[in-house]
Motif scaffolding. Structure first.
Motif, PDB file in Angstrom:
ATOM      1  N   THR A 267       0.837  -1.199   0.000  1.00  0.00           N
ATOM      2  CA  THR A 267       0.000   0.000   0.000  1.00  0.00           C
ATOM      3  C   THR A 267       0.871   1.248   0.000  1.00  0.00           C
ATOM      4  O   THR A 267       1.862   1.327   0.727  1.00  0.00           O
ATOM      5  N   TYR A 268       0.472   2.232  -0.814  1.00  0.00           N
ATOM      6  CA  TYR A 268       1.180   3.497  -0.911  1.00  0.00           C
ATOM      7  C   TYR A 268       0.169   4.647  -0.979  1.00  0.00           C
ATOM      8  O   TYR A 268      -1.025   4.428  -1.229  1.00  0.00           O
ATOM      9  N   GLU A 269       0.659   5.860  -0.772  1.00  0.00           N
ATOM     10  CA  GLU A 269      -0.146   7.042  -1.019  1.00  0.00           C
ATOM     11  C   GLU A 269      -0.341   7.192  -2.536  1.00  0.00           C
ATOM     12  O   GLU A 269       0.626   7.074  -3.311  1.00  0.00           O
ATOM     13  N   ARG A 270      -1.579   7.405  -2.967  1.00  0.00           N
ATOM     14  CA  ARG A 270      -1.896   7.377  -4.397  1.00  0.00           C
ATOM     15  C   ARG A 270      -1.002   8.320  -5.212  1.00  0.00           C
ATOM     16  O   ARG A 270      -0.445   7.931  -6.247  1.00  0.00           O
ATOM     17  N   ALA A 271      -0.859   9.568  -4.763  1.00  0.00           N
ATOM     18  CA  ALA A 271      -0.123  10.552  -5.560  1.00  0.00           C
ATOM     19  C   ALA A 271       1.318  10.133  -5.786  1.00  0.00           C
ATOM     20  O   ALA A 271       1.863  10.305  -6.891  1.00  0.00           O
ATOM     21  N   TYR A 272       1.946   9.540  -4.763  1.00  0.00           N
ATOM     22  CA  TYR A 272       3.361   9.194  -4.872  1.00  0.00           C
ATOM     23  C   TYR A 272       3.589   7.938  -5.692  1.00  0.00           C
ATOM     24  O   TYR A 272       4.524   7.864  -6.489  1.00  0.00           O
ATOM     25  N   ILE A 273       2.752   6.917  -5.537  1.00  0.00           N
ATOM     26  CA  ILE A 273       2.945   5.708  -6.339  1.00  0.00           C
ATOM     27  C   ILE A 273       2.563   5.975  -7.799  1.00  0.00           C
ATOM     28  O   ILE A 273       3.168   5.419  -8.726  1.00  0.00           O
ATOM     29  N   GLN A 274       1.580   6.859  -8.007  1.00  0.00           N
ATOM     30  CA  GLN A 274       1.230   7.200  -9.378  1.00  0.00           C
ATOM     31  C   GLN A 274       2.380   7.926 -10.065  1.00  0.00           C
ATOM     32  O   GLN A 274       2.690   7.677 -11.240  1.00  0.00           O
ATOM     33  N   ARG A 275       3.029   8.816  -9.319  1.00  0.00           N
ATOM     34  CA  ARG A 275       4.185   9.520  -9.878  1.00  0.00           C
ATOM     35  C   ARG A 275       5.315   8.528 -10.163  1.00  0.00           C
ATOM     36  O   ARG A 275       6.024   8.648 -11.170  1.00  0.00           O
ATOM     37  N   TRP A 276       5.489   7.562  -9.268  1.00  0.00           N
ATOM     38  CA  TRP A 276       6.491   6.504  -9.461  1.00  0.00           C
ATOM     39  C   TRP A 276       6.228   5.769 -10.781  1.00  0.00           C
ATOM     40  O   TRP A 276       7.137   5.552 -11.588  1.00  0.00           O
ATOM     41  N   ILE A 277       4.979   5.386 -11.000  1.00  0.00           N
ATOM     42  CA  ILE A 277       4.611   4.647 -12.217  1.00  0.00           C
ATOM     43  C   ILE A 277       4.733   5.543 -13.454  1.00  0.00           C
ATOM     44  O   ILE A 277       5.199   5.107 -14.507  1.00  0.00           O
ATOM     45  N   ASP A 278       4.335   6.804 -13.305  1.00  0.00           N
ATOM     46  CA  ASP A 278       4.371   7.727 -14.447  1.00  0.00           C
ATOM     47  C   ASP A 278       5.785   7.980 -14.959  1.00  0.00           C
ATOM     48  O   ASP A 278       5.975   8.372 -16.119  1.00  0.00           O
ATOM     49  N   THR A 279       6.788   7.775 -14.097  1.00  0.00           N
ATOM     50  CA  THR A 279       8.173   7.980 -14.531  1.00  0.00           C
ATOM     51  C   THR A 279       8.751   6.746 -15.223  1.00  0.00           C
ATOM     52  O   THR A 279       9.940   6.706 -15.540  1.00  0.00           O
ATOM     53  N   GLY A 280       7.898   5.724 -15.439  1.00  0.00           N
ATOM     54  CA  GLY A 280       8.329   4.555 -16.199  1.00  0.00           C
ATOM     55  C   GLY A 280       8.770   3.374 -15.363  1.00  0.00           C
ATOM     56  O   GLY A 280       9.183   2.344 -15.911  1.00  0.00           O
ATOM     57  N   ARG A 281       8.713   3.492 -14.052  1.00  0.00           N
ATOM     58  CA  ARG A 281       9.127   2.375 -13.200  1.00  0.00           C
ATOM     59  C   ARG A 281       8.028   1.311 -13.184  1.00  0.00           C
ATOM     60  O   ARG A 281       6.851   1.626 -13.028  1.00  0.00           O
ATOM     61  N   LYS A 282       8.418   0.064 -13.279  1.00  0.00           N
ATOM     62  CA  LYS A 282       7.454  -1.033 -13.361  1.00  0.00           C
ATOM     63  C   LYS A 282       7.668  -2.052 -12.243  1.00  0.00           C
ATOM     64  O   LYS A 282       7.271  -3.207 -12.372  1.00  0.00           O
ATOM     65  N   THR A 283       8.280  -1.621 -11.146  1.00  0.00           N
ATOM     66  CA  THR A 283       8.485  -2.513 -10.002  1.00  0.00           C
ATOM     67  C   THR A 283       7.845  -1.912  -8.764  1.00  0.00           C
ATOM     68  O   THR A 283       7.601  -0.704  -8.697  1.00  0.00           O
ATOM     69  N   CYS A 284       7.593  -2.765  -7.785  1.00  0.00           N
ATOM     70  CA  CYS A 284       7.066  -2.302  -6.500  1.00  0.00           C
ATOM     71  C   CYS A 284       8.226  -1.661  -5.722  1.00  0.00           C
ATOM     72  O   CYS A 284       9.269  -2.296  -5.534  1.00  0.00           O
TER      73      CYS A 284
END
Length: 612
Positions: A267-284
């Protein structure tokens, strides 16, 4: 004038109950002012006043208006400032109440109320009230000797009973009280552009010290009132207030407002994990496992628990913000520049206070972090880590860097400023809380993959292992999180093994009371994939502990325990025999049939070895 006087009495009457060290003086002045109402009502009802008295009455009422306006401003100011600041300046506050009392008494002396056509009842009341004001002039309120002793700081190491008593006397008894006090001190510093002129640097340092100590005792009392399932007594405390570890996003280190679940179950804060994914990262971020998909599922259960915790602990849950944006900065460039000047040219007390203020500002919102970094604070904070002999100043500095590092863009600035060796030095030699915050800072910086190499090269791994082995519960959690993140880089894995990480990990994995089985087994699973790690784990003979976890642990712990068991048993007949003797076959069959995809694979792999 009479209407104004009646309005002032009403305003003073409507002021809230005082809960500061000035409460006795406040209560006495408020009570006496309220008793003036009958005089004004009676004067309003008098048909006419002789010309000989009119000017005298008017002059007296005019003076009384000025006096009551001063009284209202003084009484109102008591509610708006820092309680600790008022306590440290209790003599000054007493002088202000004395001055206002004197003003009211002098004004009453100018009013010839005994020559006016007042009712006998009102006349007696006003004469009695006037006598009270006269007696009050020149009479200093008796001070609380215990409070004076505490504030004199004759013994900086106040024990818990002293602090609890001080908490009661200052009416700083709840988390919300502490939060308001912290904001009051912050606002005072910001409005003055630094330490207020009417207080010494020494007194300001005492204010900061007392706030920290009182916060600790309030948090301790709060944790005692909650069961272990309601609040983690060893929770990480970064910003404010005392936030359980499970309620913080591991990316932002802040209280989650909109928790969401990714495909790995974390579980993560939505804004931060979304930013993580938006930068191209595909891992937890936490487990480093590939994300099967990028859908985010709201964690309604955790969100409800956080909301209940906030309500029961007096915490205001911040409103949701979109895409990682934050509220506006509440510190201007001038204020930050003033703090930096004190870091550069101030004396020891000024540097400590300025570092503490930057720490406070940086934890409040992302806009503050950006402003502080852009003002050039990072090199000054790094310099404090390397040059200040004061442990408290160094703790402020390393925690300020931790709070700044929450912003993704600022992480690079911190590493580029050559901060890592100095953070590691605090990790090695700082106070307990400074070591914890240094470990958390290293974890925050290690989220950027290229920083993992630099952190390992700076010598961070051995002191992190030491903190994992010998630290407080909170320190162990911080160390484990940092080590897990760093272990993605193989050289760091080897360093951790050489530093002796395996024995404490095995001990933590086998002790449910620590609440760290998940962290310990996750790290062991990574270490087991390294030749040195596998050898060290095998030497520690962990099979009985792994078998117990596979039988009784959580789903994730069982998966990691099976993964470690497979590594220990592969090519090791003694390990296979130990696993068979531990009677783990039935538990492995259950995991193979009902576990997650990863758990099923790991259980099947171990079963092949044991049946071979």
């Amino acid at each position: 004038i009479l209407n104004r006087l009646v309005g002032l009495v009403r305003l003073i009457s409507e002021l809230p109950v005082c809960r500061t060290v000035c409460r006795k003086m406040y209560r006495n002045l408020t009570r006496r002012v309220k008793l003036l109402s009958p005089l004004f009502e009676e004067l309003n009802n008098i048909g006419g006043i002789e010309d000989a008295l009119a000017d005298e009455v008017l002059k007296g009422l005019d003076s009384l208006t000025i006096a009551l306006e001063s009284a209202y401003e003084l009484l109102k100011s008591v509610h708006e400032g820092s309680k600790i600041f008022q306590a440290l300046r209790i003599s000054n506050m007493a002088a202000k109440f004395e001055s206002v009392t004197q003003q009211v008494e002098a004004a009453l002396s100018q009013i010839p109320y005994n020559r006016l056509d007042l009712s006998e009842e009102v006349l007696e009341q006003i004469e009695l009230l006037h006598a009270q004001f006269k007696r009050a002039v020149g009479r200093t309120e008796s001070l609380d000797l215990h409070l004076v002793r505490y504030l004199a700081m004759e013994s900086p190491d106040l024990d818990s009973l002293d602090l609890k008593s001080l908490s009661e006397k200052l009416h700083l008894k709840t988390i919300m009280d502490i939060k308001k006090e912290s904001l009051a001190i912050h606002d005072m510093v910001i409005s003055c552009g630094g330490v207020p002129e009417d207080i010494s640097e020494e007194h300001f340092a005492i204010m900061s010290y007392l706030l920290v100590k009182l916060k600790d005792i309030v948090l301790l009392e709060s944790s005692h009132k909650n069961s272990p399932t309601e609040i983690d007594k060893n929770a990480v405390e970064r910003g404010s207030p005392f936030i359980p570890h499970e309620f913080r996003c591991s990316l932002s280190l802040e209280l989650m407002k909109d928790p969401v679940i990714v495909s790995t179950g974390q579980t993560y804060e939505r804004a931060y994990i979304q930013r993580w994914i938006d930068t191209g990262r595909k891992t937890c971020p936490k487990t480093q496992q590939p994300l099967a998909h990028t859908s985010l599922t709201p964690n309604y259960v955790l969100k409800s628990i956080i909301a209940l915790w906030c309500e029961s602990n007096g915490v205001e849950l911040p409103p949701k913000q979109g895409k990682g944006t934050s509220s506006g900065s509440d510190c201007d460039l001038f204020s930050v520049t003033s703090l930096l000047q004190k870091l550069e040219r101030g004396n020891a007390e000024q540097r400590r206070a300025a570092a503490g203020e930057i720490r406070l500002l940086a934890k409040r919102n992302d806009a503050n972090r950006i402003r502080i970094a852009e003002a050039g604070a990072i090199p000054f904070l790094v310099r404090l880590l390397s040059s200040s002999p004061d442990p408290r100043t160094r703790e402020h500095a390393v925690t300020a860097l931790l709070n700044l590092s929450i912003n993704e863009a600022i992480k690079g600035r911190i590493v580029a400023s050559d901060a890592l060796p100095h953070i590691v030095e605090v990790l090695e030699n700082g106070s307990a809380s400074a070591r914890e915050n240094a470990a958390a800072a290293l974890y925050s910086l290690s989220v950027v993959d290229k920083n993992k190499v630099a952190i390992g090269d700076a010598g961070a791994v051995p002191p992190l292992v030491d903190l994992l082995h010998n630290g407080t519960s909170r320190g162990k959690k911080d160390a484990a999180t940092a080590i897990f993140s760093l272990s993605k880089y193989h050289d760091n894995t080897a360093r951790a093994v050489r530093a002796g990480i395996v024995p404490p990990l095995v001990a933590l994995a086998g002790d449910p009371e620590t609440g760290m089985e998940d962290e310990a087994l996750s790290i062991l699973a990574v270490l087991a994939g390294h030749p040195d790690g596998k050898a060290a784990i095998t030497l520690a003979e962990p099979i009985p502990i792994l078998a117990e976890v596979i039988r009784t642990g959580t789903a994730r712990c069982r998966e990691n325990a099976a993964a470690v068991m497979w590594c220990v048993c592969a090519g090791n007949p003694d390990g296979i025999d130990a696993a068979r003797e531990a009677g783990v076959l039935e538990a492995l069959m259950e995991l193979k049939d009902g576990g997650s995809d990863r758990g099923k694979r790991k259980a099947a792999d171990v079963l092949v070895l044991l049946r071979g």
